[in-house]
Design a protein around this motif. Sequence first.
Motif, PDB file in Angstrom:
ATOM      1  N   PRO A 103       0.912  -1.328   0.078  1.00 40.96           N
ATOM      2  CA  PRO A 103      -0.019   0.042  -0.127  1.00 40.96           C
ATOM      3  C   PRO A 103       0.769   1.277   0.023  1.00 40.96           C
ATOM      4  N   PRO A 104       0.383   2.511  -0.473  1.00 47.66           N
ATOM      5  CA  PRO A 104       1.138   3.746  -0.691  1.00 47.66           C
ATOM      6  C   PRO A 104       1.347   3.993   0.955  1.00 47.66           C
ATOM      7  N   ASP A 105       2.326   4.835   0.702  1.00 43.96           N
ATOM      8  CA  ASP A 105       2.679   5.859   2.116  1.00 43.96           C
ATOM      9  C   ASP A 105       1.689   7.128   1.942  1.00 43.96           C
ATOM     10  N   LEU A 106       0.402   6.939   2.879  1.00 43.79           N
ATOM     11  CA  LEU A 106      -0.639   7.858   2.573  1.00 43.79           C
ATOM     12  C   LEU A 106      -0.053   9.342   3.014  1.00 43.79           C
ATOM     13  N   GLY A 107       1.053   9.587   3.859  1.00 41.78           N
ATOM     14  CA  GLY A 107       1.313  10.943   4.317  1.00 41.78           C
ATOM     15  C   GLY A 107       2.134  11.407   3.003  1.00 41.78           C
ATOM     16  N   LEU A 108       3.120  10.727   2.611  1.00 41.41           N
ATOM     17  CA  LEU A 108       3.744  10.837   1.255  1.00 41.41           C
ATOM     18  C   LEU A 108       2.828  11.305   0.059  1.00 41.41           C
ATOM     19  N   LEU A 109       1.839  10.221  -0.123  1.00 42.49           N
ATOM     20  CA  LEU A 109       0.857  10.562  -1.234  1.00 42.49           C
ATOM     21  C   LEU A 109       0.280  11.743  -0.963  1.00 42.49           C
ATOM     22  N   GLN A 110      -0.232  12.308  -0.109  1.00 40.22           N
ATOM     23  CA  GLN A 110      -1.024  13.542   0.328  1.00 40.22           C
ATOM     24  C   GLN A 110      -0.055  14.555   0.002  1.00 40.22           C
ATOM     25  N   LYS A 300       4.456  25.831 -21.031  1.00 40.49           N
ATOM     26  CA  LYS A 300       4.701  25.721 -19.531  1.00 40.49           C
ATOM     27  C   LYS A 300       4.006  24.320 -18.929  1.00 40.49           C
ATOM     28  N   VAL A 301       4.764  23.378 -18.390  1.00 41.69           N
ATOM     29  CA  VAL A 301       4.245  22.160 -17.905  1.00 41.69           C
ATOM     30  C   VAL A 301       4.867  21.801 -16.618  1.00 41.69           C
ATOM     31  N   LEU A 302       3.770  21.044 -15.825  1.00 41.64           N
ATOM     32  CA  LEU A 302       4.171  20.614 -14.421  1.00 41.64           C
ATOM     33  C   LEU A 302       4.642  19.250 -15.064  1.00 41.64           C
ATOM     34  N   PHE A 303       5.728  18.997 -14.291  1.00 39.97           N
ATOM     35  CA  PHE A 303       6.599  17.358 -14.697  1.00 39.97           C
ATOM     36  C   PHE A 303       7.175  16.823 -13.693  1.00 39.97           C
ATOM     37  N   SER A 304       7.170  15.407 -14.012  1.00 46.39           N
ATOM     38  CA  SER A 304       7.910  14.727 -12.949  1.00 46.39           C
ATOM     39  C   SER A 304       9.131  15.200 -12.719  1.00 46.39           C
ATOM     40  N   SER A 305       9.530  15.277 -11.359  1.00 53.45           N
ATOM     41  CA  SER A 305      11.071  15.602 -11.012  1.00 53.45           C
ATOM     42  C   SER A 305      11.929  14.465 -11.374  1.00 53.45           C
ATOM     43  N   ASN A 317      13.880  22.786 -26.183  1.00 51.23           N
ATOM     44  CA  ASN A 317      12.745  23.044 -27.313  1.00 51.23           C
ATOM     45  C   ASN A 317      11.983  24.239 -26.762  1.00 51.23           C
ATOM     46  N   GLY A 318      12.433  24.902 -25.981  1.00 48.39           N
ATOM     47  CA  GLY A 318      11.407  26.194 -25.522  1.00 48.39           C
ATOM     48  C   GLY A 318      10.157  25.858 -24.545  1.00 48.39           C
ATOM     49  N   ILE A 319      10.286  24.751 -23.926  1.00 52.81           N
ATOM     50  CA  ILE A 319       9.179  24.441 -22.972  1.00 52.81           C
ATOM     51  C   ILE A 319       9.815  24.784 -21.369  1.00 52.81           C
ATOM     52  N   GLU A 320       8.870  25.452 -20.770  1.00 50.00           N
ATOM     53  CA  GLU A 320       9.324  25.785 -19.322  1.00 50.00           C
ATOM     54  C   GLU A 320       8.833  24.497 -18.325  1.00 50.00           C
ATOM     55  N   VAL A 321       9.867  24.032 -17.778  1.00 51.20           N
ATOM     56  CA  VAL A 321       9.754  22.752 -16.782  1.00 51.20           C
ATOM     57  C   VAL A 321       9.339  23.160 -15.484  1.00 51.20           C
ATOM     58  N   ILE A 322       8.323  22.811 -14.637  1.00 50.78           N
ATOM     59  CA  ILE A 322       7.974  22.996 -13.356  1.00 50.78           C
ATOM     60  C   ILE A 322       8.039  21.655 -12.650  1.00 50.78           C
ATOM     61  N   PRO A 323       9.200  21.219 -11.881  1.00 54.06           N
ATOM     62  CA  PRO A 323       9.262  19.942 -11.184  1.00 54.06           C
ATOM     63  C   PRO A 323       8.404  19.619 -10.186  1.00 54.06           C
ATOM     64  N   VAL A 324       7.743  18.466  -9.973  1.00 51.80           N
ATOM     65  CA  VAL A 324       7.120  18.176  -8.700  1.00 51.80           C
ATOM     66  C   VAL A 324       7.403  16.594  -8.710  1.00 51.80           C
ATOM     67  N   GLU A 325       7.223  16.554  -7.292  1.00 48.71           N
ATOM     68  CA  GLU A 325       7.490  15.102  -6.937  1.00 48.71           C
ATOM     69  C   GLU A 325       6.097  14.158  -7.115  1.00 48.71           C
ATOM     70  N   VAL A 326       6.346  12.916  -7.567  1.00 49.22           N
ATOM     71  CA  VAL A 326       5.129  12.019  -8.054  1.00 49.22           C
ATOM     72  C   VAL A 326       5.582  10.775  -7.672  1.00 49.22           C
ATOM     73  N   SER A 327       6.560  10.298  -7.143  1.00 46.41           N
ATOM     74  CA  SER A 327       6.837   8.908  -6.845  1.00 46.41           C
ATOM     75  C   SER A 327       5.689   7.877  -6.337  1.00 46.41           C
ATOM     76  N   GLU A 328       5.130   8.688  -5.431  1.00 51.00           N
ATOM     77  CA  GLU A 328       4.000   7.867  -4.718  1.00 51.00           C
ATOM     78  C   GLU A 328       2.771   7.783  -5.422  1.00 51.00           C
ATOM     79  N   ILE A 329       2.578   8.687  -6.039  1.00 51.88           N
ATOM     80  CA  ILE A 329       1.385   8.828  -7.164  1.00 51.88           C
ATOM     81  C   ILE A 329       1.596   7.706  -8.277  1.00 51.88           C
ATOM     82  N   TYR A 330       2.750   7.429  -8.645  1.00 49.72           N
ATOM     83  CA  TYR A 330       3.313   6.482  -9.604  1.00 49.72           C
ATOM     84  C   TYR A 330       2.658   5.335  -9.087  1.00 49.72           C
ATOM     85  N   LYS A 331       2.916   4.835  -7.735  1.00 49.76           N
ATOM     86  CA  LYS A 331       2.524   3.641  -6.965  1.00 49.76           C
ATOM     87  C   LYS A 331       1.199   3.131  -7.188  1.00 49.76           C
TER      88      LYS A 331
END
Length: 360
Positions: A103-110, A300-305, A317-331
Amino acid sequence: MGDNARQSSCLLKGGRFFLLEKERYLSDRFALEPASDKQLLQDIWGTPWGVFCPVGPIRSVLMHRPGEEVLQIPKDQYEVEAGSLRLREVHGRSLSKGRGQDPPDLGLLQAQHDGIAEALRKAGAEVLMLDQPESGVWPDRMFTRDLGMVLPGGVILSRFALYLRQGETRIAQETLGRIGVPILGAIHGQGFMEGGSFALLDSRTAAVGRSERVNDAGIEQLRQLLRIQEVELLTIDMPSDKIHLDEAFLMLDTDKALVNPRLLPHWFLKALHERNITMLAVDPEDPPLTINALAVAPGKVLFSSEGCPTAELLQKNGIEVIPVEVSEIYKMGGGIHCVTLPLVREEDPFGRASAVTPRQ
């Protein structure tokens, strides 16, 4: 009419309508504008709801912060959002292992979900939350993208293929009704359709991925509803181990798209090329759901870190990347795109022509 009288006629009345607009809505004249007219939507529905450009600035987005419901999923059923159940019927070596994870780590997922929501707010979006259901667990409801297909003027509600997600359509309808989003239609009968397999290419062209979760009956109903909106629908057959188009395709700008060419048919790549859309390939070394990102504005894109090689390609190629953490969402089998349903996207603020212009 003198200047004072003219100014008086344009004063705000009741904090909402201009006086002349009030007279308009008290008249018995026929409404000539389409239902997706922005002024009509603003006057009647309070907001110009809908996606008016597939990569336009997001002003309103629907999400659900995951809670204890995600812990109710049986251990062998995690990752259903991105998992093909049909592969369980194929004996021998399979590309799919089912969920089969702890099961995912609920705290990290949130925390990671909160990070995406905060990044959206910083980009200028209002984050609206899905209502809590009166009954039922519905453990996958954090994946709000699948709830519907948003067009100029409102949303078409999905119908889910799995019992696991059946109740989400009712939650979506109740939430959208409370918020005031127009419902343009819904998938019924024997049809299955999920929003993660739907994408607008431009204001007049959409694509849908046919899979075990999106059947012919659902596609035909969607095609009829889109025809009312004067939108052409392209149908793409997904590989057997993929369930949604957002595992293979993402618009980044009006003229740029991120693609996984190994998962898309040649004719679709040709169609993108003919529409003057530059295709950028997701790096095969990145996590499989790296492509499951979200444009918050043109270019301009939200993107996995975790998707560093692909992020580097986008930036070149001119795209602005905004990194966010998604490892637990991937689970859980999803990504940034899966947990966000834009309800308001403005038109391209730069006024650029639609990407549908054919190459000469």
